[in-house]
Design an enzyme around this catalytic site. Structure first.
Site, PDB file in Angstrom:
ATOM      1  N   ASP A  74       0.775  -1.083   0.107  1.00 14.60           N
ATOM      2  CA  ASP A  74       0.126  -0.046  -0.143  1.00 14.60           C
ATOM      3  C   ASP A  74       0.925   1.408   0.058  1.00 14.60           C
ATOM      4  OD1 ASP A  74      -3.228  -0.020   2.177  1.00 14.60           O
ATOM      5  OD2 ASP A  74      -1.817   1.703   0.074  1.00 14.60           O
TER       6      ASP A  74
HETATM    7  C1  GLC Z   1      -4.487   4.325   0.022  1.00 17.49           C
HETATM    8  C2  GLC Z   1      -5.168   2.813   0.180  1.00 17.49           C
HETATM    9  C3  GLC Z   1      -5.375   2.046  -1.008  1.00 17.49           C
HETATM   10  C4  GLC Z   1      -5.152   3.054  -1.728  1.00 17.49           C
HETATM   11  C5  GLC Z   1      -3.548   3.327  -1.683  1.00 17.49           C
HETATM   12  C6  GLC Z   1      -3.227   3.924  -3.601  1.00 17.49           C
HETATM   13  O1  GLC Z   1      -3.375   5.072   0.964  1.00 17.49           O
HETATM   14  O2  GLC Z   1      -4.940   2.960   1.587  1.00 17.49           O
HETATM   15  O3  GLC Z   1      -6.937   1.220  -0.213  1.00 17.49           O
HETATM   16  O4  GLC Z   1      -5.452   2.024  -3.419  1.00 17.49           O
HETATM   17  O5  GLC Z   1      -3.870   3.731  -1.211  1.00 17.49           O
HETATM   18  O6  GLC Z   1      -3.869   5.240  -3.582  1.00 17.49           O
END
Ligand code: GLC
Length: 716
Positions: free
Chosen positions: A272
């Site tokens: 993430d």
């Molecule tokens: C964010 C979220 C995730 C998302 C990613 C890209 O922090 O936790 O769900 O897909 O970053 O934006």
């Protein structure tokens, strides 16, 4: 004689051969660049955006964030990757397309309240088609986290509290996004997230520690991921949480032993946002180099945003701290997804009529259908709804004329100015001669009550009153934890004052929220309450149709609705207490939910006949059919959803009082009857996991239930 193309460029060859050929040609730096995902544009408004200040044509992936990805930018970046790099490897472009693209669909928690996987598949297919037209190859969806704590803002992104229902919805979403053959013109890669246990964030506080016993991990958190992997999801995203002392970004047992060795997943795992760097915050790495090493060796292939792989893996490999084979395996998985998506043959997205276009009537029709099906009528005393024709309607509350709030979280490609408000939709639908008077009364979370008097005056002069209350879109979703489920600001006070002033008049409350909210003081004085969630682009139109009876509500709660935050966690699949009866219940409040999992009303009534089993016992390898006849005893057609539960009253692991194991939704004409059938397969439907995920099926009694009915089945 044209020179033969290198093997990795020959689409007739098997993908694994093409990968092997390409891998053999890459330098270490080029391999590690393939493991870097670079953010382009803004991200979630609740978080600070880390921008991509530099670009390299050998980067493996980019995130298209921001209001709406720019197709020209995407193709320009891709052209540089293909033409400026030595081997011309295309990048894969990811984006958060969570519940619709430009044509915004209900939030996933609301989608789950429709209890219709095929409808969800259609919604995800529409999102894929529109996202693809804007250069998206890969969505970071579906989010299939398990959460029973609505203080956690991301509960809005879940498919509710049932692991079984979330598994069914995970499969539908993967099929919708990826289509039957990934790489097609309307197909984008799906991403099962956040793997795993993120929804158990302590106190509902985002990014926090999660204590999840292995039994619960296998019972509640892992099944939707297993189902999504079995459905062919091409990617998985690790999560932010520290799972029992090991952050999932570096959790080898999860990312490798379970996901790959046991489930056979061969796609890519992406961290993430800044998840690798956050290992330092979590105290799981002493420095950035150790963080990169731990994440890579655990099984994270693609490093989202923080750049630690690029910065540290070359030296780690040279120092012998990371085996070259581990790098090769991660690159192999990234390339495998790119080949499966056809990016080597079709690296660019040709502009089409959908690119940059506003949603078409057909797109909005699906948004409208989904919105109608996702709203849940919680209460409707004296058939208050649908509203009868009156001369003057007062529309009160801060959500009456707020289009942005209707879109919900993760709707950055939606446009508030394209989203009709509830007020606008009612104006369009109310019969000629009916006056609509709108008075917000207060703001969503402000302390001011100066607007109360105008609101109360509008109520006094009206023949019917509709109140629209709830949350702003940023009050749920990521980094939106709340200590209480109470309505924000002074809304509750406004609602109570309005109810007192509306004595005797038709009075309905519409809730626009990303989570259940406390209604302890409000519910007794509102004869009708409609959970309108955040239903997307067609929310206003759908809610107006439901309020005026042009359509009937049919949603059923996919999450338990607590009375107070103090009851959390409160869910339908609770274990029996050690004491029977009322011992162990709260002293200061009811222990039951305000509205139960599966609750929902319509504009007709249904009578359930008895549950019938084709046999009283079933062999472990056999099947037995359960059926129940449902009659529509009202005067208009209606949709009924039958939820089938089991309970194992005596097992080698304690079992929930109710475990959802099947559901079916169908329209029944007025006066009509329909038999709902469920073929029970004991190994699938009556078994449970142990603390290592092994399925256990034990002989003995299984209680089968629908609503308040229970029948006994014996597995022999
Ligand atoms: C964010 C979220 C995730 C998302 C990613 C890209 O922090 O936790 O769900 O897909 O970053 O934006």
């Amino acid at each position: 004689m044209p020179t033969e193309l290198p093997r990795y460029r020959q689409p007739v060859l098997p993908i694994e051969e093409r990968i092997a050929d390409l891998l053999a040609r890459l330098t270490l730096e080029e391999k590690i660049d393939q493991l870097h995902q670079c953010g382009v544009g803004d991200t979630n408004p609740n978080n600070l955006a880390a921008r991509a200040d530099e670009f390299r044509p050998t980067y493996g992936s980019f995130i298209l964030n921001g209001a709406e990805p720019d197709l020209a930018l995407r193709n320009a970046l891709q052209r540089r990757c293909v033409e400026e790099s030595r081997l011309g490897i295309p990048a894969i472009f990811g984006c958060d397309v969570i519940h619709g693209y430009r044509a915004i669909l209900p939030i996933p928690l609301a989608q789950a309240c429709a209890w219709d996987p095929e409808l969800l598949r259609r919604q995800c297919a529409l999102a894929a088609r529109l996202a693809r037209a804007h250069g998206v190859d890969w969505t970071f969806a579906p989010m299939v986290d398990h959460c029973v704590d609505p203080r956690w803002g991301r509960v809005a992104e879940t498919f509710g509290e049932s692991a079984w229902a979330s598994s069914v919805h995970a499969v539908a979403a993967v099929r919708g996004y990826q289509g039957d053959t990934p790489g097609g013109p309307d197909s984008i890669a799906a991403c099962l997230k956040h793997f795993a246990g993120y929804g158990a964030s302590e106190g509902g506080r985002d990014y926090s520690f999660t204590a999840v016993p292995d039994q619960q991990l296998w019972e509640d958190h892992l099944p939707p991921f297993a189902a999504g992997v079995a459905a062919g999801a091409l990617t998985v995203m690790s999560s932010f949480n520290d799972l029992n002392g090991v952050p999932t970004t570096a959790h080898r047992r999860l990312l490798t032993d379970v996901l790959r060795t046991r489930w056979g997943f061969d796609g890519l795992v992406v961290s993430d946002w800044n998840g690798v760097l956050q290992l330092l915050n979590q105290g799981f790495a002493a420095d950035e180099s150790e963080a990169a090493q731990r994440a890579l060796l655990a099984g994270v292939d693609l490093n989202m945003a923080d750049g630690l792989y690029r910065a540290h893996l070359p030296a780690l490999v040279r120092a012998g701290a990371v085996p070259p084979a581990a790098i090769d395996e991660a690159v192999r998985r990234v390339l495998r997804v790119k080949f499966r998506l056809g990016l080597f043959e079709r690296p660019y997205v040709e502009p089409s009529a959908l690119s940059g276009a506003a949603p078409t009537p057909a797109h909005l029709a699906l948004c409208h259908e989904a919105a109608l099906r996702s709203a849940v009528l919680l209460k409707n005393d004296a058939a208050t709804l649908p509203l009868r024709t009156v001369r003057r309607v007062a529309l009160i509350g801060p959500l009456a004329e707020d289009g942005a709030a209707l879109l919900g979280s993760w709707a950055q490609q939606g446009r508030a100015d394209e989203t009709p408000t509830i007020a606008a939709a009612l104006r369009e639908r109310l019969p000629a001669g009916t006056e609509l008077v709108v008075a917000p009364g207060c703001t969503i979370d402000g302390a001011g009550t100066a607007g109360f008097s105008a609101a109360l005056a509008a109520v006094a002069a009206a023949d019917a009153v509709i109140v629209c209350a709830g949350e702003a879109a940023t009050m749920s979703g990521e980094n939106a934890s709340r200590t209480s489920l109470r309505l924000p600001g002074v809304q509750e006070e406004l609602l109570l004052r309005v109810a007192a002033a509306a004595q005797g008049k038709p009075l309905a409350l519409v809730l626009i929220t990303g989570r259940p909210v406390e209604l302890e003081r409000v519910e007794p004085v509102y004869p009708a309450i409609l959970a309108g969630w955040q239903l997307g682009s067609a929310a206003g139109a759908a809610l107006a149709d439901l309020l005026l009876g042009r359509a009937a509500p049919s949603g059923r709660l996919a999450i338990t609705w607590p009375r107070t935050s103090g009851q959390i966690p409160l869910y339908h699949h609770e274990r029996p207490r050690a004491r029977r009866g009322r011992e162990g219940e709260y002293q200061d409040a009811a222990t039951t939910p305000h509205f139960a999992f599966g609750h929902g009303l319509g504009y007709t009534t249904f009578r359930h006949g008895p549950i019938r089993l084709s046999a009283g016992e079933v062999a472990a390898a056999g099947t037995v059919t359960a059926e129940i006849e449902v009659e529509n005893t009202g005067d208009r057609e209606g949709r009924e959803t039958v939820l089938w539960f089991i309970h194992d009253p005596a097992a080698s692991r304690t079992r929930p009082l109710r475990e959802l194991r099947n559901f079916e939704s169908a329209v029944i004409p007025a006066g009509g009857r329909r038999i709902f059938r469920w073929e029970i397969v004991p190994a699938r439907d009556c078994s449970f996991p142990d603390e290592d995920g092994r399925r256990i099926l034990e002989p003995g009694e299984i209680i089968v239930g629908v609503g308040g009915q229970r029948v006994s089945l014996r597995v022999v």
